[in-house]
Design a protein around this motif. Structure first.
Motif, PDB file in Angstrom:
ATOM      1  N   ILE A 147      67.734  82.381   0.664  1.00 42.32           N
ATOM      2  CA  ILE A 147      67.837  83.751   1.175  1.00 42.32           C
ATOM      3  C   ILE A 147      68.969  83.879   2.189  1.00 42.32           C
ATOM      4  O   ILE A 147      69.000  84.831   2.970  1.00 42.32           O
ATOM      5  CB  ILE A 147      66.498  84.221   1.800  1.00 42.32           C
ATOM      6  CG1 ILE A 147      66.026  83.265   2.896  1.00 42.32           C
ATOM      7  CG2 ILE A 147      65.424  84.373   0.726  1.00 42.32           C
ATOM      8  CD1 ILE A 147      64.779  83.741   3.648  1.00 42.32           C
ATOM      9  N   ASP A 148      69.915  82.926   2.190  1.00 41.81           N
ATOM     10  CA  ASP A 148      71.079  83.015   3.059  1.00 41.81           C
ATOM     11  C   ASP A 148      72.201  83.777   2.355  1.00 41.81           C
ATOM     12  O   ASP A 148      72.069  84.178   1.189  1.00 41.81           O
ATOM     13  CB  ASP A 148      71.534  81.627   3.488  1.00 41.81           C
ATOM     14  CG  ASP A 148      72.053  80.795   2.325  1.00 41.81           C
ATOM     15  OD1 ASP A 148      71.619  81.041   1.169  1.00 41.81           O
ATOM     16  OD2 ASP A 148      72.899  79.913   2.552  1.00 41.81           O
ATOM     17  N   ALA A 149      73.297  83.965   3.063  1.00 40.25           N
ATOM     18  CA  ALA A 149      74.400  84.769   2.525  1.00 40.25           C
ATOM     19  C   ALA A 149      74.939  84.202   1.221  1.00 40.25           C
ATOM     20  O   ALA A 149      75.211  84.961   0.269  1.00 40.25           O
ATOM     21  CB  ALA A 149      75.513  84.866   3.568  1.00 40.25           C
ATOM     22  N   GLU A 150      75.099  82.886   1.141  1.00 39.85           N
ATOM     23  CA  GLU A 150      75.637  82.292  -0.080  1.00 39.85           C
ATOM     24  C   GLU A 150      74.705  82.509  -1.262  1.00 39.85           C
ATOM     25  O   GLU A 150      75.152  82.811  -2.378  1.00 39.85           O
ATOM     26  CB  GLU A 150      75.885  80.802   0.136  1.00 39.85           C
ATOM     27  CG  GLU A 150      77.047  80.500   1.071  1.00 39.85           C
ATOM     28  CD  GLU A 150      77.327  79.009   1.166  1.00 39.85           C
ATOM     29  OE1 GLU A 150      76.698  78.239   0.393  1.00 39.85           O
ATOM     30  OE2 GLU A 150      78.158  78.620   2.009  1.00 39.85           O
ATOM     31  N   SER A 151      73.412  82.357  -1.042  1.00 39.89           N
ATOM     32  CA  SER A 151      72.444  82.563  -2.123  1.00 39.89           C
ATOM     33  C   SER A 151      72.411  84.019  -2.565  1.00 39.89           C
ATOM     34  O   SER A 151      72.314  84.322  -3.759  1.00 39.89           O
ATOM     35  CB  SER A 151      71.056  82.121  -1.663  1.00 39.89           C
ATOM     36  OG  SER A 151      71.040  80.765  -1.280  1.00 39.89           O
ATOM     37  N   ILE A 152      72.504  84.920  -1.591  1.00 42.69           N
ATOM     38  CA  ILE A 152      72.514  86.343  -1.922  1.00 42.69           C
ATOM     39  C   ILE A 152      73.760  86.679  -2.739  1.00 42.69           C
ATOM     40  O   ILE A 152      73.688  87.396  -3.760  1.00 42.69           O
ATOM     41  CB  ILE A 152      72.463  87.199  -0.642  1.00 42.69           C
ATOM     42  CG1 ILE A 152      71.136  86.974   0.106  1.00 42.69           C
ATOM     43  CG2 ILE A 152      72.639  88.683  -0.974  1.00 42.69           C
ATOM     44  CD1 ILE A 152      71.105  87.569   1.509  1.00 42.69           C
ATOM     45  N   ALA A 153      74.904  86.161  -2.322  1.00 44.84           N
ATOM     46  CA  ALA A 153      76.149  86.432  -3.042  1.00 44.84           C
ATOM     47  C   ALA A 153      76.087  85.900  -4.466  1.00 44.84           C
ATOM     48  O   ALA A 153      76.504  86.589  -5.414  1.00 44.84           O
ATOM     49  CB  ALA A 153      77.331  85.816  -2.296  1.00 44.84           C
ATOM     50  N   ALA A 154      75.557  84.692  -4.634  1.00 41.34           N
ATOM     51  CA  ALA A 154      75.467  84.109  -5.971  1.00 41.34           C
ATOM     52  C   ALA A 154      74.561  84.943  -6.866  1.00 41.34           C
ATOM     53  O   ALA A 154      74.883  85.213  -8.036  1.00 41.34           O
ATOM     54  CB  ALA A 154      74.956  82.677  -5.870  1.00 41.34           C
ATOM     55  N   SER A 155      73.418  85.369  -6.338  1.00 39.85           N
ATOM     56  CA  SER A 155      72.490  86.175  -7.127  1.00 39.85           C
ATOM     57  C   SER A 155      73.066  87.545  -7.442  1.00 39.85           C
ATOM     58  O   SER A 155      72.919  88.063  -8.561  1.00 39.85           O
ATOM     59  CB  SER A 155      71.156  86.324  -6.382  1.00 39.85           C
ATOM     60  OG  SER A 155      70.511  85.076  -6.235  1.00 39.85           O
ATOM     61  N   ALA A 156      73.732  88.155  -6.465  1.00 41.18           N
ATOM     62  CA  ALA A 156      74.323  89.469  -6.694  1.00 41.18           C
ATOM     63  C   ALA A 156      75.449  89.391  -7.714  1.00 41.18           C
ATOM     64  O   ALA A 156      75.607  90.287  -8.559  1.00 41.18           O
ATOM     65  CB  ALA A 156      74.843  90.034  -5.372  1.00 41.18           C
ATOM     66  N   ARG A 157      76.234  88.325  -7.637  1.00 38.54           N
ATOM     67  CA  ARG A 157      77.332  88.135  -8.585  1.00 38.54           C
ATOM     68  C   ARG A 157      76.794  88.045 -10.007  1.00 38.54           C
ATOM     69  O   ARG A 157      77.295  88.705 -10.933  1.00 38.54           O
ATOM     70  CB  ARG A 157      78.091  86.866  -8.200  1.00 38.54           C
ATOM     71  CG  ARG A 157      79.426  86.676  -8.904  1.00 38.54           C
ATOM     72  CD  ARG A 157      80.091  85.383  -8.429  1.00 38.54           C
ATOM     73  NE  ARG A 157      80.479  85.445  -7.024  1.00 38.54           N
ATOM     74  CZ  ARG A 157      79.957  84.671  -6.073  1.00 38.54           C
ATOM     75  NH1 ARG A 157      79.012  83.782  -6.363  1.00 38.54           N
ATOM     76  NH2 ARG A 157      80.378  84.776  -4.830  1.00 38.54           N
ATOM     77  N   LEU A 158      75.762  87.244 -10.195  1.00 37.13           N
ATOM     78  CA  LEU A 158      75.154  87.087 -11.516  1.00 37.13           C
ATOM     79  C   LEU A 158      74.509  88.381 -11.983  1.00 37.13           C
ATOM     80  O   LEU A 158      74.629  88.772 -13.153  1.00 37.13           O
ATOM     81  CB  LEU A 158      74.118  85.957 -11.474  1.00 37.13           C
ATOM     82  CG  LEU A 158      73.357  85.665 -12.774  1.00 37.13           C
ATOM     83  CD1 LEU A 158      74.331  85.259 -13.887  1.00 37.13           C
ATOM     84  CD2 LEU A 158      72.322  84.573 -12.544  1.00 37.13           C
ATOM     85  N   LEU A 159      73.837  89.072 -11.082  1.00 30.33           N
ATOM     86  CA  LEU A 159      73.166  90.318 -11.443  1.00 30.33           C
ATOM     87  C   LEU A 159      74.176  91.383 -11.853  1.00 30.33           C
ATOM     88  O   LEU A 159      73.947  92.155 -12.795  1.00 30.33           O
ATOM     89  CB  LEU A 159      72.328  90.806 -10.260  1.00 30.33           C
ATOM     90  CG  LEU A 159      71.473  92.058 -10.472  1.00 30.33           C
ATOM     91  CD1 LEU A 159      70.527  91.904 -11.654  1.00 30.33           C
ATOM     92  CD2 LEU A 159      70.679  92.372  -9.199  1.00 30.33           C
ATOM     93  N   ALA A 160      75.313  91.424 -11.169  1.00 31.37           N
ATOM     94  CA  ALA A 160      76.341  92.405 -11.518  1.00 31.37           C
ATOM     95  C   ALA A 160      76.873  92.158 -12.918  1.00 31.37           C
ATOM     96  O   ALA A 160      77.119  93.112 -13.688  1.00 31.37           O
ATOM     97  CB  ALA A 160      77.473  92.341 -10.499  1.00 31.37           C
ATOM     98  N   VAL A 161      77.026  90.892 -13.280  1.00 29.80           N
ATOM     99  CA  VAL A 161      77.504  90.560 -14.625  1.00 29.80           C
ATOM    100  C   VAL A 161      76.465  90.944 -15.662  1.00 29.80           C
ATOM    101  O   VAL A 161      76.765  91.561 -16.689  1.00 29.80           O
ATOM    102  CB  VAL A 161      77.846  89.061 -14.713  1.00 29.80           C
ATOM    103  CG1 VAL A 161      78.134  88.671 -16.159  1.00 29.80           C
ATOM    104  CG2 VAL A 161      79.041  88.734 -13.825  1.00 29.80           C
ATOM    105  N   GLN A 162      75.206  90.599 -15.390  1.00 31.75           N
ATOM    106  CA  GLN A 162      74.137  90.902 -16.340  1.00 31.75           C
ATOM    107  C   GLN A 162      73.956  92.406 -16.517  1.00 31.75           C
ATOM    108  O   GLN A 162      73.735  92.895 -17.628  1.00 31.75           O
ATOM    109  CB  GLN A 162      72.832  90.268 -15.864  1.00 31.75           C
ATOM    110  CG  GLN A 162      72.832  88.747 -15.912  1.00 31.75           C
ATOM    111  CD  GLN A 162      71.562  88.166 -15.291  1.00 31.75           C
ATOM    112  OE1 GLN A 162      70.897  88.819 -14.493  1.00 31.75           O
ATOM    113  NE2 GLN A 162      71.248  86.933 -15.673  1.00 31.75           N
ATOM    114  N   ALA A 163      74.070  93.144 -15.403  1.00 32.44           N
ATOM    115  CA  ALA A 163      73.882  94.591 -15.473  1.00 32.44           C
ATOM    116  C   ALA A 163      74.995  95.267 -16.258  1.00 32.44           C
ATOM    117  O   ALA A 163      74.796  96.351 -16.835  1.00 32.44           O
ATOM    118  CB  ALA A 163      73.807  95.170 -14.064  1.00 32.44           C
ATOM    119  N   ALA A 164      76.148  94.627 -16.274  1.00 28.25           N
ATOM    120  CA  ALA A 164      77.291  95.223 -16.981  1.00 28.25           C
ATOM    121  C   ALA A 164      77.219  95.018 -18.481  1.00 28.25           C
ATOM    122  O   ALA A 164      77.899  95.703 -19.252  1.00 28.25           O
ATOM    123  CB  ALA A 164      78.590  94.623 -16.448  1.00 28.25           C
ATOM    124  N   VAL A 165      76.358  94.063 -18.918  1.00 26.88           N
ATOM    125  CA  VAL A 165      76.240  93.776 -20.350  1.00 26.88           C
ATOM    126  C   VAL A 165      75.304  94.803 -20.986  1.00 26.88           C
ATOM    127  O   VAL A 165      74.152  94.943 -20.564  1.00 26.88           O
ATOM    128  CB  VAL A 165      75.708  92.351 -20.576  1.00 26.88           C
ATOM    129  CG1 VAL A 165      75.499  92.104 -22.055  1.00 26.88           C
ATOM    130  CG2 VAL A 165      76.664  91.337 -19.982  1.00 26.88           C
TER     131      VAL A 165
END
Length: 615
Positions: free
Chosen positions: A596-614
């Motif tokens: 739940i730190d900044a790096e974990s949030i960024a990684a999850s958000a990055r992946l979610l943005a890609v998935q949401a775009a598909v």
């Protein structure tokens, strides 16, 4: 009333208890019958109460801790001419004020909801303490307890606290009828076993035959005349007293008598005696007066401060502005920072020691008397007082609870000290408000706002320092949120609260440098939740990522999900929360390990943005 009339009144209370339970087809007449003589003497000889003015500041206070004996209470109200026979026979029916266990929401003469055993005496201690130290009134508090509930640890937290505070305005009446729900109680009719326990905590004790009205009368008079100590009247009684087929018999708990008409006849038939209850002495409500000017502490953006520090400073300021605010703590005031209130307002500060059940019960007792209590301890330790929180909600009490040292972010102390279930616990309480501030100015504003809310208010604070994100004049309405990052190119919304808000901002800044727009919402009001802002974010960004220093179940993520349970399509939603069992580590290491730190949030958000775009 003379002796013969008291005996008749006791029989009337038994008869009416039997009739009420028979009409309902359920209830606890035998538990009511054992205490009928105790109630008759109290009502006719010792209680000082104006039923037309239940808020009279001089009224004695009566708490039926054995709440299942409600037929006895309602029969007493009838005898005092507070309600009629027709209403008595509506007991336990739909729409009736006469519920299976009494609540103040229905009847103005009920001080607090009871029925969860072991709570009446702790709350009675709070009411008595309010009388001594806050109201400065000479009303007495009478608490009728069952012998079975004496097995509850909360009773002995209350007994020790009352002895320590020398509450000579408190009388516990223990109805020792020997039988519990499934059979005999632990000590049966051994009155000495109960008396010795109370005496060990500094109480004056009187052992008495609970069916000898003259002896009971003398015991109550002795209790009222005792100075410097609370009194326990330990009364030997018989469950189902007065009816041969029920008296001292097992297997009848919680059931109407099998032959109610015959039982009523055996007791001499229906009566309609009326009792003229003694009037209370003249009294005034003497709430302390603040200066009326609320000057909250202020921090500038960029400062570093812990929300627990802001809580303590804001609470002290609120106490200066409002003379009705009181503070309680569970012997961790140097950590929760309520010590700041104690130093400035010692007359309205109450140390409850390490007895969280008693602390919450005491707060409920203060609320009953019209005070505005703030009770504080570590968030993890409020779990053991949850039943008292639940029952305070049933009573409609206005209490603010502060859980400090929440989440894995406390660091090295380890999981026993980490509140990781508290948001779920407090969200589940009826009518509750749950607030989780992320910085000092927000905390101060929410501390002040909580004083004017109804019901249970929970404010979650953190141990470590964090950045001040808001200016000192920012407003934070309950039920609102703050959008801290937003653009027309946002592809994901990160929803955070408390310690995860700065982490979410750092993650959003890092992703922005990569060209990924991320909206950040500070959801400081976890209940009620800002549905409008969340729904707009879902429509505009297409995906939500919640991040919380709490277990996955029942916390921030579930609060966000609730905003989409009205039939509309649920957005793509990912939840980051504490899913492992933490150990000891630094706060930064704890956040990283929990994901739940900044790096974990960024990684999850990055992946979610890609998935949401598909598509």
């Amino acid at each position: 009333m003379d002796t013969a009339e008291l005996v008749e009144l006791g029989r009337q209370l038994r008869v009416d208890s039997i009739r009420a339970a028979a009409a309902a087809g359920s209830g606890h007449p035998t538990s009511s019958m054992s205490a009928a003589d105790l109630m008759a003497v109290l009502l006719a000889r010792h209680l000082r109460y104006d039923f037309d003015r239940p808020d009279h500041p001089g009224n004695d206070r009566f708490v039926l801790s054995k709440g299942h004996a409600s037929p006895l209470l309602y029969s007493a109200y009838k005898a005092a001419d507070a309600l009629g026979d027709e209403e008595l026979l509506t007991f336990r029916t739909l729409g009736s004020r006469l519920e299976g266990h009494p609540t103040p929401q229905q009847l103005p003469w009920v001080e607090t909801a009871t029925g969860s055993l072991g709570q009446g005496l702790p709350i009675g201690v709070g009411i008595a303490l309010a009388g001594k130290r806050l109201d400065h009134a000479d009303y007495r508090v009478w608490v009728l307890c069952g012998d079975g509930e004496m097995a509850e640890g909360s009773v002995w937290e209350a007994a020790e606290h009352a002895g320590h505070e020398r509450l000579d305005n408190l009388v516990a009446i223990v109805d020792v009828n020997r039988l519990g729900q499934r059979g005999p109680t632990r000590h049966g009719h051994d009155l000495g076993a109960y008396a010795r326990r109370f005496a060990a905590f500094g109480w004056h004790t009187v052992e008495v035959d609970g069916h000898d009205v003259d002896a009971v009368d003398r015991a109550f008079a002795e209790a009222a005349a005792t100075d410097g100590r609370p009194t326990a009247v330990v009364a030997r009684t018989l469950k189902g007293s007065g009816v041969a087929e029920a008296e001292d018999r097992e297997g009848l708990h919680g059931k109407p008598l099998p032959h109610p008409d015959a039982a009523v006849a055996e007791l001499g038939g229906v009566r309609d005696l009326r009792v003229r209850v003694q009037e209370p002495p003249a009294a005034r409500s003497l709430h302390a007066v603040g200066d009326g000017v609320l000057e909250l502490p202020r921090w500038e953006r960029g400062d570093e401060a812990a929300t627990r520090d802001a809580y303590g400073r804001a609470l002290a300021a609120l106490g200066t502005a409002r003379g009705d605010v009181v503070a309680l703590d569970g012997e961790v005031g140097d950590s929760t920072r309520t010590e700041l209130f104690a130093k400035e307002h010692p007359g309205r500060y109450f140390e409850c020691y390490i007895a969280e059940q008693q602390m919450v019960a005491e707060a409920a007792g203060f609320a009953v008397r019209g005070w505005v209590p703030y009770a504080s301890t570590f968030a993890a330790f409020l779990t053991r007082a949850h039943d008292f929180v639940r029952m305070a909600a049933v009573s409609g009490c206005g209490i603010t609870l502060n859980g400090s040292h929440a989440g894995v972010s406390i660091g090295q102390d380890g999981p026993s000290q980490m509140g990781l279930e508290d948001l779920a616990m407090m969200r589940a309480v009826h009518g509750s408000t749950v607030l989780y501030p992320c910085d000092a100015n927000q905390t101060a504003r929410l501390v002040a706002a909580a004083a004017d809310l109804d019901g249970i208010r929970y404010l979650r604070t953190s141990r470590g320092s964090g950045p001040v994100l808001y200016g000192p004049d920012e407003e934070f309405p309950v039920g609102g949120s703050k959008v801290l990052r937003s653009s027309g190119r946002d592809r994901v919304t990160v929803v955070a609260a408390g310690v995860t808000v700065p982490e979410a901002l750092r993650a959003a800044d890092a992703l922005a440098e990569e060209g990924t727009g991320v909206r950040v919402i500070d959801l400081y009001s976890v209940k009620p939740v800002d549905r409008g802002t969340l729904r707009q974010a879902a429509e505009e960004t297409g995906a939500l990522l919640t991040v919380e220093d709490h277990r996955e179940e029942g916390g921030l993520g579930d609060a966000v999900l609730d905003a989409f349970l009205d039939g509309r399509p649920v957005p793509r939603l990912v939840r980051l929360a504490v899913r492992t069992m933490p150990g000891s580590a630094t706060p930064a290491e704890q956040l990283r390990a929990a994901g739940i730190d900044a790096e974990s949030i960024a990684a999850s958000a990055r992946l979610l943005a890609v998935q949401a775009a598909v598509p």
